[in-house]
Design an enzyme around this catalytic site. Structure first.
Site, PDB file in Angstrom:
ATOM      1  N   CYS A   2      26.505   9.756  36.829  1.00 43.12           N
ATOM      2  CA  CYS A   2      28.372   9.600  37.001  1.00 43.12           C
ATOM      3  C   CYS A   2      28.364   9.979  38.673  1.00 43.12           C
ATOM      4  O   CYS A   2      27.327   9.292  39.268  1.00 43.12           O
ATOM      5  CB  CYS A   2      28.706  10.754  36.648  1.00 43.12           C
ATOM      6  SG  CYS A   2      28.322  11.091  34.620  1.00 43.12           S
ATOM      7  N   ARG A  27      29.525   3.662  39.008  1.00 46.11           N
ATOM      8  CA  ARG A  27      28.171   4.727  38.481  1.00 46.11           C
ATOM      9  C   ARG A  27      28.536   4.996  37.437  1.00 46.11           C
ATOM     10  O   ARG A  27      27.759   6.117  36.589  1.00 46.11           O
ATOM     11  CB  ARG A  27      27.841   5.648  39.613  1.00 46.11           C
ATOM     12  CG  ARG A  27      27.486   5.474  40.850  1.00 46.11           C
ATOM     13  CD  ARG A  27      27.604   7.014  42.044  1.00 46.11           C
ATOM     14  NE  ARG A  27      26.124   7.751  41.384  1.00 46.11           N
ATOM     15  CZ  ARG A  27      24.896   7.774  41.502  1.00 46.11           C
ATOM     16  NH1 ARG A  27      24.578   7.085  42.605  1.00 46.11           N
ATOM     17  NH2 ARG A  27      24.475   8.557  41.518  1.00 46.11           N
ATOM     18  N   TRP A  70      30.106   7.984  34.134  1.00 48.86           N
ATOM     19  CA  TRP A  70      28.804   8.052  32.486  1.00 48.86           C
ATOM     20  C   TRP A  70      28.705   8.197  31.752  1.00 48.86           C
ATOM     21  O   TRP A  70      27.791   9.541  31.972  1.00 48.86           O
ATOM     22  CB  TRP A  70      27.992   6.844  33.140  1.00 48.86           C
ATOM     23  CG  TRP A  70      27.094   5.836  32.252  1.00 48.86           C
ATOM     24  CD1 TRP A  70      27.081   4.711  32.115  1.00 48.86           C
ATOM     25  CD2 TRP A  70      25.753   6.313  31.533  1.00 48.86           C
ATOM     26  NE1 TRP A  70      26.516   3.884  31.334  1.00 48.86           N
ATOM     27  CE2 TRP A  70      25.651   5.151  31.313  1.00 48.86           C
ATOM     28  CE3 TRP A  70      24.986   7.191  31.685  1.00 48.86           C
ATOM     29  CZ2 TRP A  70      24.022   4.722  30.734  1.00 48.86           C
ATOM     30  CZ3 TRP A  70      24.421   7.354  30.771  1.00 48.86           C
ATOM     31  CH2 TRP A  70      23.511   6.085  29.915  1.00 48.86           C
ATOM     32  N   ASN A  94      26.811  15.976  37.476  1.00 46.34           N
ATOM     33  CA  ASN A  94      26.138  14.219  37.517  1.00 46.34           C
ATOM     34  C   ASN A  94      24.877  14.638  37.109  1.00 46.34           C
ATOM     35  O   ASN A  94      23.784  15.112  38.041  1.00 46.34           O
ATOM     36  CB  ASN A  94      25.777  13.491  38.968  1.00 46.34           C
ATOM     37  CG  ASN A  94      25.207  11.915  39.108  1.00 46.34           C
ATOM     38  OD1 ASN A  94      25.277  11.725  37.381  1.00 46.34           O
ATOM     39  ND2 ASN A  94      24.542  11.915  39.589  1.00 46.34           N
ATOM     40  N   GLY A  95      24.071  14.207  36.359  1.00 46.79           N
ATOM     41  CA  GLY A  95      23.068  14.556  36.005  1.00 46.79           C
ATOM     42  C   GLY A  95      23.051  14.494  34.433  1.00 46.79           C
ATOM     43  O   GLY A  95      23.454  14.798  33.484  1.00 46.79           O
ATOM     44  N   GLU A 463      14.481 -13.098  34.728  1.00 48.04           N
ATOM     45  CA  GLU A 463      15.889 -12.151  35.183  1.00 48.04           C
ATOM     46  C   GLU A 463      16.758 -13.226  34.807  1.00 48.04           C
ATOM     47  O   GLU A 463      17.819 -12.490  34.671  1.00 48.04           O
ATOM     48  CB  GLU A 463      15.681 -12.433  37.257  1.00 48.04           C
ATOM     49  CG  GLU A 463      16.473 -12.072  38.075  1.00 48.04           C
ATOM     50  CD  GLU A 463      17.168 -10.890  36.984  1.00 48.04           C
ATOM     51  OE1 GLU A 463      16.604  -9.847  36.974  1.00 48.04           O
ATOM     52  OE2 GLU A 463      17.996 -10.380  37.580  1.00 48.04           O
ATOM     53  N   LYS A 467      20.341 -11.417  33.417  1.00 48.87           N
ATOM     54  CA  LYS A 467      21.757 -11.449  33.512  1.00 48.87           C
ATOM     55  C   LYS A 467      22.812 -12.008  32.811  1.00 48.87           C
ATOM     56  O   LYS A 467      23.752 -11.162  32.506  1.00 48.87           O
ATOM     57  CB  LYS A 467      21.334 -12.198  34.740  1.00 48.87           C
ATOM     58  CG  LYS A 467      21.300 -12.259  36.503  1.00 48.87           C
ATOM     59  CD  LYS A 467      22.279 -11.489  36.759  1.00 48.87           C
ATOM     60  CE  LYS A 467      21.664  -9.733  36.645  1.00 48.87           C
ATOM     61  NZ  LYS A 467      20.165  -9.608  37.485  1.00 48.87           N
ATOM     62  N   GLU A 470      23.056  -9.273  30.063  1.00 47.87           N
ATOM     63  CA  GLU A 470      23.796  -8.177  30.407  1.00 47.87           C
ATOM     64  C   GLU A 470      25.210  -8.027  30.666  1.00 47.87           C
ATOM     65  O   GLU A 470      26.349  -7.221  30.523  1.00 47.87           O
ATOM     66  CB  GLU A 470      23.889  -7.611  32.210  1.00 47.87           C
ATOM     67  CG  GLU A 470      23.391  -6.292  32.942  1.00 47.87           C
ATOM     68  CD  GLU A 470      22.739  -5.695  34.497  1.00 47.87           C
ATOM     69  OE1 GLU A 470      22.483  -6.920  34.910  1.00 47.87           O
ATOM     70  OE2 GLU A 470      23.061  -4.586  35.135  1.00 47.87           O
ATOM     71  N   HIS A 486       4.135 -20.228  19.667  1.00 48.52           N
ATOM     72  CA  HIS A 486       3.855 -18.991  19.249  1.00 48.52           C
ATOM     73  C   HIS A 486       4.346 -17.899  18.153  1.00 48.52           C
ATOM     74  O   HIS A 486       4.714 -16.953  18.392  1.00 48.52           O
ATOM     75  CB  HIS A 486       2.687 -18.115  20.123  1.00 48.52           C
ATOM     76  CG  HIS A 486       1.867 -18.943  20.409  1.00 48.52           C
ATOM     77  ND1 HIS A 486       0.634 -19.317  20.225  1.00 48.52           N
ATOM     78  CD2 HIS A 486       1.537 -19.579  21.611  1.00 48.52           C
ATOM     79  CE1 HIS A 486      -0.019 -19.851  20.572  1.00 48.52           C
ATOM     80  NE2 HIS A 486       0.660 -20.271  22.163  1.00 48.52           N
ATOM     81  N   LYS A 584      25.285   1.528  37.055  1.00 50.10           N
ATOM     82  CA  LYS A 584      24.815   0.582  38.423  1.00 50.10           C
ATOM     83  C   LYS A 584      23.378   1.190  38.607  1.00 50.10           C
ATOM     84  O   LYS A 584      22.167   0.836  38.703  1.00 50.10           O
ATOM     85  CB  LYS A 584      25.657   0.632  39.762  1.00 50.10           C
ATOM     86  CG  LYS A 584      24.460  -0.051  40.830  1.00 50.10           C
ATOM     87  CD  LYS A 584      24.269  -1.529  40.747  1.00 50.10           C
ATOM     88  CE  LYS A 584      24.197  -2.111  41.666  1.00 50.10           C
ATOM     89  NZ  LYS A 584      23.682  -2.988  41.392  1.00 50.10           N
TER      90      LYS A 584
HETATM   91  O1  M6R Z   1      18.532   0.424  41.261  1.00 49.17           O
HETATM   92  P1  M6R Z   1      16.768   0.167  41.306  1.00 49.17           P
HETATM   93  O2  M6R Z   1      16.767  -1.387  40.987  1.00 49.17           O
HETATM   94  O3  M6R Z   1      16.219   1.048  40.516  1.00 49.17           O
HETATM   95  O4  M6R Z   1      17.844   0.165  39.147  1.00 49.17           O
HETATM   96  C1  M6R Z   1      17.522  -0.535  38.254  1.00 49.17           C
HETATM   97  C2  M6R Z   1      17.719  -1.255  37.549  1.00 49.17           C
HETATM   98  O5  M6R Z   1      18.932  -0.427  36.524  1.00 49.17           O
HETATM   99  C3  M6R Z   1      18.687  -2.545  37.434  1.00 49.17           C
HETATM  100  O6  M6R Z   1      17.886  -3.497  37.611  1.00 49.17           O
HETATM  101  C4  M6R Z   1      19.168  -2.855  36.256  1.00 49.17           C
HETATM  102  O7  M6R Z   1      18.228  -3.421  35.810  1.00 49.17           O
HETATM  103  C5  M6R Z   1      20.401  -3.960  37.026  1.00 49.17           C
HETATM  104  N1  M6R Z   1      21.773  -3.656  36.683  1.00 49.17           N
HETATM  105  C6  M6R Z   1      19.757  -5.438  36.267  1.00 49.17           C
HETATM  106  O8  M6R Z   1      21.306  -6.457  36.648  1.00 49.17           O
END
Ligand code: M6R
Length: 589
Positions: A2, A27, A70, A94-95, A463, A467, A470, A486, A584
């Site tokens: 959060c 966040r 969140w 937050n936590g 990657e 994306k 996500e 395989h 994030k």
């Molecule tokens: O802040 P960080 O790089 O540690 O975050 C790690 C992952 O949560 C972050 O890269 C996540 O996979 C991204 N949202 C992907 O686009």
């Protein structure tokens, strides 16, 4: 996960709360709320949904707190939104309070009734019950009962211009300007507002009172803290694209330039001993940063010829990792606040490893616990999907691999002089965007897709797939092209999209063979390469990448895929900046 904000201002605090919460929304965006304190007492506004739901008549007062959520405990709802109130107190958190069930039971038995399903509400109840007139002592006493992680900001009606905050394993930053004093979860929330900032350490408290902001220990004793001038670029007013994600993709060349400038000026001498001695290297990270860490393994093993053990941070501590005294442990995290990566770094240090952090936030928790920090200068990344930070992570990791060569007195990598050409190549990669627009249009209805590659291109494939999952909500997997036979080939049928990245000339034919295999099963095949395509290429759709030194291609070849995912997302009607269920910074395990 959060975002929290608190401020005491010379004028009305409402504007500051709303504008900081908007910047913190990355966040979490399940619900949001504010509490404003005036002589008349606490005024609360909290709602399910985004910060915009808080817009309306100004609440008036000079001290306030705010939260964007969140959800961890309790569904997104008005009742579960923060601030939570008990008696004279309002709190944002937050936590995660890990012992909240036990505390809730104890408080319920003592006659308390709960208005929410959150773990956070127990904290404000504990504070109210500990209060005997000393605001700080009540907060400190409540915190001593908590297990888990917290960054909290608390208001008390008896102290109209005070905020008491505490931090343990969740980020908390203090900020100051001539017109306001702040606390918040992250520096970007204060951009354009605070002139000076300082980060709290675990176990520290921040007390705003009498026009001053103090760091204290649990007994209220002041801790000397050095504030530093805010240097991060302001987030407001720079947007030329409709979404942060698009904007951040267009910022990649500039982010690479700034990161390169930082690296060229950096002094790696504090790492010299660790790098000279390291017989093996570890890399820990999550998500996109994990893909960067995997590429680091590829580079170091090729250039330095020592083993790199790469772990997802969330698994690292449960595997009794082989870290020993003298190992080099590279922790990669854009935010520097990812709880799993922080725990991995802590464990590595406990075992005698030298922790080298690669992060985008110089005053992050990761940076404060690392032995050395490489700061990528990507600038604030707001979209939940990582883009420019990934390109900058790769650049830093190529650089770190070269430092390892230097200190180990092995031959410097041939790619070193070429690093300077990356920003220009990134700019040139934008020429692929019209093709990616067409591809996204063509594939917008796809249910699933594969991304293929060989060697380093496997990382790019993974990657690209992340994306697409996500933000476009399309199931995608990134594979080594040679793995198709395989098992995964079984899923390929007519029209199934398979996107191959092929940036190693000596492996190009093999990658094309894999495309042949899927095409003969009816797949729609896409090929991205910096080389000219063979006449007889089997790809249904070809996209020429700009060229840089072959080993550096992963920094560039991923850009069209980042853009493609963003276009897919927009065409399918979603918001790339705020994908569902995600936040994030993942500051909880
Ligand atoms: O802040 P960080 O790089 O540690 O975050 C790690 C992952 O949560 C972050 O890269 C996540 O996979 C991204 N949202 C992907 O686009």
């Amino acid at each position: 996960m959060c975002g929290i904000i608190g401020c005491v201002t010379k004028g009305n605090c409402y504007r500051y709360l709303i504008s900081s919460l908007e910047k913190l929304e990355y966040r979490g965006y399940d619900s949001a709320g504010i509490a404003v304190l005036s002589e008349a007492g606490l005024a609360i506004r909290k709602k399910k949904g985004g910060v915009k739901n808080l817009f309306g008549e100004e609440l008036s007062g000079r001290a306030g707190i705010g939260h964007t959520r969140w959800a961890t405990h309790g569904a997104p709802s008005d009742a579960n939104a923060h601030p939570h109130v008990c008696g004279k107190f309002a709190l944002v958190h937050n936590g995660i309070v890990e012992n909240y069930a036990k505390l809730r039971e104890e408080l319920s038995a003592a006659g308390e009734t709960f208005l929410s399903e959150t773990d956070s509400e127990v904290i404000v109840k504990l504070i109210a019950r500990s209060y005997t007139g000393n605001f700080f002592a009540a907060v400190s006493s409540a915190c001593s009962r908590l297990e888990g992680s917290y960054a909290i900001a608390v208001l008390c009606e008896d102290f109209p211009e005070e905020i008491v905050c505490a931090k343990y394993k969740s980020p908390l930053i203090a900020g100051a300007s001539s017109s306001a004093l702040f606390v918040c979860s992250d520096v970007p929330a204060l951009s354009g507002e605070a002139e000076y900032i300082a980060a709290a350490e675990d176990g520290e408290f921040i007390h705003i009172r009498g026009g001053e902001i103090d760091f204290c220990d649990g007994a209220g004793r002041r801790i000397g803290k050095k504030f530093s001038k805010v240097t991060e670029t302001s987030l407001g007013g720079r947007r030329r694209c409709a979404t942060y994600m698009e904007e951040e993709i267009f910022e990649i060349p500039r982010a690479l330039e700034d990161t390169l400038a930082w690296l060229n000026a950096a002094d790696f001498a504090p790492c010299a001993r660790a790098m000279r001695q390291a017989k093996k290297v570890f890399a820990v990270a999550c998500g996109t940063a994990y893909h960067a860490a995997l590429l680091f393994k590829d580079i170091v093993e090729k250039e330095v010829r020592i083993p790199v053990l790469c772990h997802t941070s969330s698994e690292f501590r449960y595997r009794d990792p082989l870290v020993e005294e003298g190992d080099l442990v590279v922790a990669v995290s854009q935010s520097g606040e990812t709880a799993d990566t922080l725990e991995a770094a802590r464990l590595a240090r406990e075992r005698g490893g030298f922790v080298l952090a690669v992060t985008n936030v110089s005053c992050s928790s990761l940076s404060s616990l690392a032995d050395f920090t490489v700061v990528m200068r990507a600038g604030p990344e707001i979209a939940v999907a990582a883009t420019k930070s990934y390109n900058c992570q790769l650049l830093c990791l190529y650089y770190i691999a070269a430092q390892l060569c230097f200190y180990k007195k092995t031959q410097m990598p041939a790619y070193m002089p070429e690093l300077a050409s990356l920003p220009e190549a990134a700019r040139a990669s934008f020429k692929t965007f019209p093709a990616m627009d067409m591809l996204a249009e063509k594939l917008r209805g796809a249910q699933s897709m594969y991304f293929l590659g060989r060697d380093r291109d496997v990382r790019t494939a993974a990657e690209g797939a992340l994306k697409v999952k996500e933000i476009a909500y399309v199931f995608a997997e990134g594979y080594a092209a040679g793995e198709l036979k395989h098992g995964t080939l079984a899923l390929v049928e007519r029209g199934f999209p398979v996107i191959a990245v092929s940036t190693r000339a000596d492996l190009a034919k093999k990658t094309e063979n894999a495309l042949e295999e899927v095409k003969s099963r009816g797949a729609y095949t896409v090929l991205l390469s910096q080389y000219g395509f063979m006449e007889e290429s089997c790809a249904d759709f070809k996209c020429k990448l700009p060229s840089v030194s072959e080993p550096l291609m992963p920094v560039i070849s991923v850009i069209p895929l980042q853009y493609f995912a963003c276009r897919m997302c927009l065409l399918r009607g979603y918001d790339p900046d705020k994908p569902r269920n995600l936040a994030k910074s993942v500051t909880v395990e």
